[in-house]
Every structure is written in C-alpha cells, then in structure tokens.
Design a protein around this motif. Structure first.
Motif, short mmCIF file in Angstrom:
data_model
loop_
_atom_site.label_atom_id
_atom_site.label_comp_id
_atom_site.label_asym_id
_atom_site.label_seq_id
_atom_site.Cartn_x
_atom_site.Cartn_y
_atom_site.Cartn_z
N VAL A 171 -24.33 -19.94 19.41
CA VAL A 171 -25.48 -20.49 18.69
C VAL A 171 -26.68 -19.55 18.85
O VAL A 171 -26.91 -18.99 19.93
N HIS A 172 -27.45 -19.39 17.78
CA HIS A 172 -28.63 -18.53 17.83
C HIS A 172 -29.59 -19.03 18.91
O HIS A 172 -29.94 -20.20 18.95
N GLY A 173 -29.99 -18.13 19.80
CA GLY A 173 -30.90 -18.50 20.88
C GLY A 173 -30.20 -18.80 22.18
O GLY A 173 -30.87 -19.05 23.19
N ALA A 174 -28.87 -18.78 22.20
CA ALA A 174 -28.12 -19.06 23.43
C ALA A 174 -27.82 -17.76 24.17
O ALA A 174 -27.73 -16.69 23.54
N PRO A 175 -27.68 -17.80 25.48
CA PRO A 175 -27.30 -16.59 26.22
C PRO A 175 -25.89 -16.15 25.86
O PRO A 175 -25.11 -16.93 25.28
N PRO A 176 -25.51 -14.91 26.18
CA PRO A 176 -24.21 -14.40 25.76
C PRO A 176 -23.01 -15.06 26.43
O PRO A 176 -21.94 -15.12 25.85
N LYS A 177 -23.18 -15.50 27.66
CA LYS A 177 -22.07 -16.16 28.34
C LYS A 177 -22.58 -16.92 29.56
O LYS A 177 -23.72 -16.72 30.00
N LEU A 178 -21.76 -17.80 30.08
CA LEU A 178 -22.07 -18.55 31.30
C LEU A 178 -20.84 -18.57 32.20
O LEU A 178 -19.72 -18.53 31.73
N TYR A 179 -21.10 -18.67 33.51
CA TYR A 179 -20.04 -18.92 34.48
C TYR A 179 -20.28 -20.30 35.09
O TYR A 179 -21.07 -20.46 36.02
N VAL A 180 -19.62 -21.30 34.53
CA VAL A 180 -19.71 -22.67 35.05
C VAL A 180 -18.27 -23.11 35.34
O VAL A 180 -17.49 -23.33 34.42
N GLU A 181 -17.92 -23.22 36.61
CA GLU A 181 -16.53 -23.49 36.96
C GLU A 181 -16.15 -24.96 36.81
O GLU A 181 -15.07 -25.28 36.33
N ASP A 182 -17.05 -25.87 37.23
CA ASP A 182 -16.74 -27.29 37.20
C ASP A 182 -17.95 -28.09 36.75
O ASP A 182 -19.08 -27.75 37.08
N VAL A 183 -17.68 -29.18 36.04
CA VAL A 183 -18.72 -30.14 35.66
C VAL A 183 -18.19 -31.54 35.93
O VAL A 183 -17.06 -31.88 35.56
N ALA A 184 -19.00 -32.38 36.58
CA ALA A 184 -18.70 -33.79 36.75
C ALA A 184 -19.81 -34.60 36.10
O ALA A 184 -20.99 -34.38 36.41
N THR A 185 -19.46 -35.50 35.19
CA THR A 185 -20.46 -36.35 34.53
C THR A 185 -20.30 -37.79 35.01
O THR A 185 -19.18 -38.30 35.14
N LEU A 186 -21.43 -38.44 35.27
CA LEU A 186 -21.47 -39.81 35.77
C LEU A 186 -22.16 -40.70 34.75
O LEU A 186 -23.36 -40.57 34.51
N GLY A 187 -21.41 -41.58 34.11
CA GLY A 187 -22.00 -42.48 33.13
C GLY A 187 -22.63 -41.76 31.95
O GLY A 187 -23.68 -42.19 31.45
N THR A 188 -22.02 -40.71 31.47
CA THR A 188 -22.54 -39.96 30.32
C THR A 188 -22.02 -40.57 29.02
O THR A 188 -20.82 -40.82 28.90
N PRO A 189 -22.88 -40.81 28.04
CA PRO A 189 -22.44 -41.40 26.77
C PRO A 189 -21.80 -40.38 25.85
O PRO A 189 -22.35 -40.02 24.80
N HIS A 190 -20.62 -39.91 26.21
CA HIS A 190 -19.95 -38.88 25.42
C HIS A 190 -19.68 -39.34 23.99
O HIS A 190 -19.67 -38.54 23.06
N ASP A 191 -19.46 -40.63 23.82
CA ASP A 191 -19.26 -41.20 22.48
C ASP A 191 -20.41 -42.12 22.09
O ASP A 191 -20.27 -42.94 21.18
N GLY A 192 -21.52 -42.02 22.78
CA GLY A 192 -22.69 -42.83 22.44
C GLY A 192 -23.00 -43.89 23.48
O GLY A 192 -22.10 -44.43 24.13
N ALA A 193 -24.28 -44.20 23.64
CA ALA A 193 -24.72 -45.24 24.56
C ALA A 193 -24.57 -46.62 23.90
O ALA A 193 -24.28 -46.72 22.70
N ASN A 194 -24.75 -47.66 24.68
CA ASN A 194 -24.69 -49.03 24.17
C ASN A 194 -25.74 -49.19 23.06
O ASN A 194 -26.94 -49.03 23.31
N GLN A 195 -25.29 -49.52 21.87
CA GLN A 195 -26.22 -49.57 20.74
C GLN A 195 -27.29 -50.65 20.90
O GLN A 195 -28.37 -50.55 20.33
N ARG A 196 -27.00 -51.65 21.69
CA ARG A 196 -28.01 -52.68 21.96
C ARG A 196 -29.27 -52.05 22.55
O ARG A 196 -30.39 -52.48 22.24
N TYR A 197 -29.10 -51.02 23.36
CA TYR A 197 -30.25 -50.39 24.00
C TYR A 197 -30.80 -49.23 23.18
O TYR A 197 -32.01 -49.01 23.14
#
Length: 315
Positions: A171-197
């Motif tokens: 993407v335009h404006g992004a660095p050329p590469k990253l070294y990120v070995e692991d990611v852990a997400t806690l309660g991340t709305p990967h498909d969206g948060a509760n629409q009520r909120y």
C-alpha cells in the motif's frame, strides 16, 4: 441527553480499555497523525534502497527474547494510560521468564505513558494508525534485523492486522517490509463488533469501521504475513458483550494459525481478556495443522497470549 450521558454512552459503546503497564517514557510527537503518515510516504519512495540494505529475514524460532509490542483498543474518552492498561500483562509475561523488551503503542492525543506515541482522535482512520504502527516496527526493529511479537486487545488487533496487510499489499505509504513473528489478539472484532454498541457510537469513524460489514473490514486480508512469516493466535470469550465470540476467533474462516475459545460460562468479559493471567478455565482450541477443535481445561487469556507469541508455529 446531557453531555455527561453522551460521554458515558460513548465510553460504554467503545468497550473502554483504560489500562496498561509501566512502559518507557512517552515519545509524544508535536505533529498531527496525517503529516506523520505523509512523512512515511516520502520515506517509502526510497523503498528499493531500504530493501537493499535489509539483511535476510531472521530465522523463525521459539523464543522469549523478542520484543513484544502491546496495542490497546478503542477508548471512548481517547485517553488510554498504556502503563496502567498493560500492567497485569507485562507483569505476567515478565514473571514467566520473558527476556525481551516490552513496549506499548498509543494513538490518541491524550494517551500517556506509551513507548510509541502518536496523536489522534476517535475519528482518526484505522488505516492511518496502522501505518504509524508499521513504521514504528520498521524503523526501530526491522531495519536492525530484529523480529517482534505483538499482543493486541480489541480494536488494537484490527490496527495490527491492517499494518501487516498494508505492507504485504505494498500500500502507498507503507514501509517495504516488516519482521513480525507472532501476533495474539484478545477480543478483536475480526468480523465486526456487537452492532448494538457500534450503533450507539456510529458518529465516530473508528466505531463505524468496526461495525459488521464495514468497508474497512471488507478490505482487510485474513492472516496477513510479514516478510518472515507471521503466526496468528485469535482469542475470544463467549461472555464478551462487545465482540461476539464468532467474530473474535473469526469462526467462519480457517486460514489463521490458532484459535482459542472461552465458553460463556467461564465468565470472562471483554476487559478480563487483557487482565486475567491466573487460574484455569474451560476452553476449546483449534490449530491450522490439524483443523479440529479440542476441548480442554487451560490457562487464563494472558497466559494463552504469551504462549501464542512464544511458539513460532506448533503448540
């Protein structure tokens, strides 16, 4: 509705998360967020030169010596104290023998005690924040050939996901590469948060971007990989009022590394996911290499997140 009530409703709808840990001194910047990204765009114009200077991607390995970056979630008052937010998490990880540097990432004007600090509001696009995170990782670690791990709560997981996705897609404006070995997400709305909120706070851009079916969520790649490969662990709770469990573990898609589900009767709230490091809980887990759900009694969410960033692929 009074101003006080409006603020209260917004704070609730944003699933607050005003906590953190003793990080290093704040590096607050004087310039606004958008110029920061434009500066990154200028830097990206020399991406070919920078790429030539990079060493080969570091080997992937089980390690407790990598730096860990903690990324907080949305805050209805836009004033996260990173030191307080991540205190329990950092103490738990240090107490387990982790030797790597522990740092925090902040992105609101009134955030404080964050290692990396960027100005922004509840209307700052998640794309802008994601690029800020990508450039912090690139400038401080990737350029030195150092891989990092990331633990992210709530919207912080979407910011992390965009950072890796933008770099992978050039993407335009992004660095050329990253070294990120692991990611852990806690309660991340990967498909969206509760629409009520999200409906309660739809007058704020970040809330709209987390709504189910948003253009932002549709644009995000799943399981985005860094230049060295990235192992993702998605953690969710059935008792999370703000992020439905199927969204937190992206149940509809199997192209992730690992998923851990805490059933509703465990009583783990959205806040508990980034605070609880002790105790045993009923849980189900899934790994990409066997694609079967397994039922067990296992550790608290922060311990699972720590295990997720320690093991480089196989648990």
């Amino acid at each position: 509705m009074s101003v006080r009530r409006k603020i209260s409703a917004t704070a609730m709808a944003f699933a607050l998360g005003v906590g953190g840990l003793a990080a290093t001194a704040s590096t607050a910047q004087a310039q606004p967020a958008r110029p920061t990204v434009r500066a990154a765009t200028v830097a990206a114009s020399t991406a070919a030169e920078q790429t030539a200077q990079l060493a080969a991607a570091p080997p992937r390995q089980d390690s407790a010596a990598r730096p860990v970056i903690f990324v907080h979630g949305i805050n209805g008052l836009a004033n996260t104290n990173c030191a307080a937010k991540w205190k329990n998490a950092m103490q738990a990880i240090k107490g387990s023998g982790w030797r790597g540097e522990l740092v925090t990432f902040g992105y609101y004007n009134r955030d404080r005690n964050c290692t990396f600090q960027h100005p922004g509001t509840l209307n700052t696009p998640l794309e802008t924040i994601g690029l800020d995170l990508a450039w912090d990782i690139y400038n401080h670690y990737t350029l030195r050939g150092m891989p990092v791990d990331i633990i992210a709560h709530s919207m912080g997981g979407l910011i992390t996901r965009y950072a890796l996705d933008a770099v992978a897609k050039h993407v335009h404006g992004a660095p050329p590469k990253l070294y990120v070995e692991d990611v852990a997400t806690l309660g991340t709305p990967h498909d969206g948060a509760n629409q009520r909120y999200t409906d309660l706070c739809k007058f704020k851009l970040q809330c709209r971007q987390m709504a189910p079916g948003s253009d932002f969520l549709k644009s995000l790649g799943r399981n985005p990989q860094s230049a060295m490969g990235t192992d993702w662990t998605l953690i969710g709770s059935g008792d999370d009022k703000y992020v439905p469990l199927p969204s937190a573990i992206d149940l509809a898609h199997s192209n992730w590394g690992h998923k851990v589900e805490y059933p509703w009767f465990d009583g783990l709230s959205h806040t508990d996911l980034w605070q609880q490091s002790k105790g045993k809980y009923a849980q189900l887990y899934w790994n990409f290499y066997d694609k079967h759900w397994h039922r067990t009694t296992g550790p608290a969410p922060l311990t699972v997140a720590k295990n997720g960033i320690y093991w480089w692929w196989r648990w």
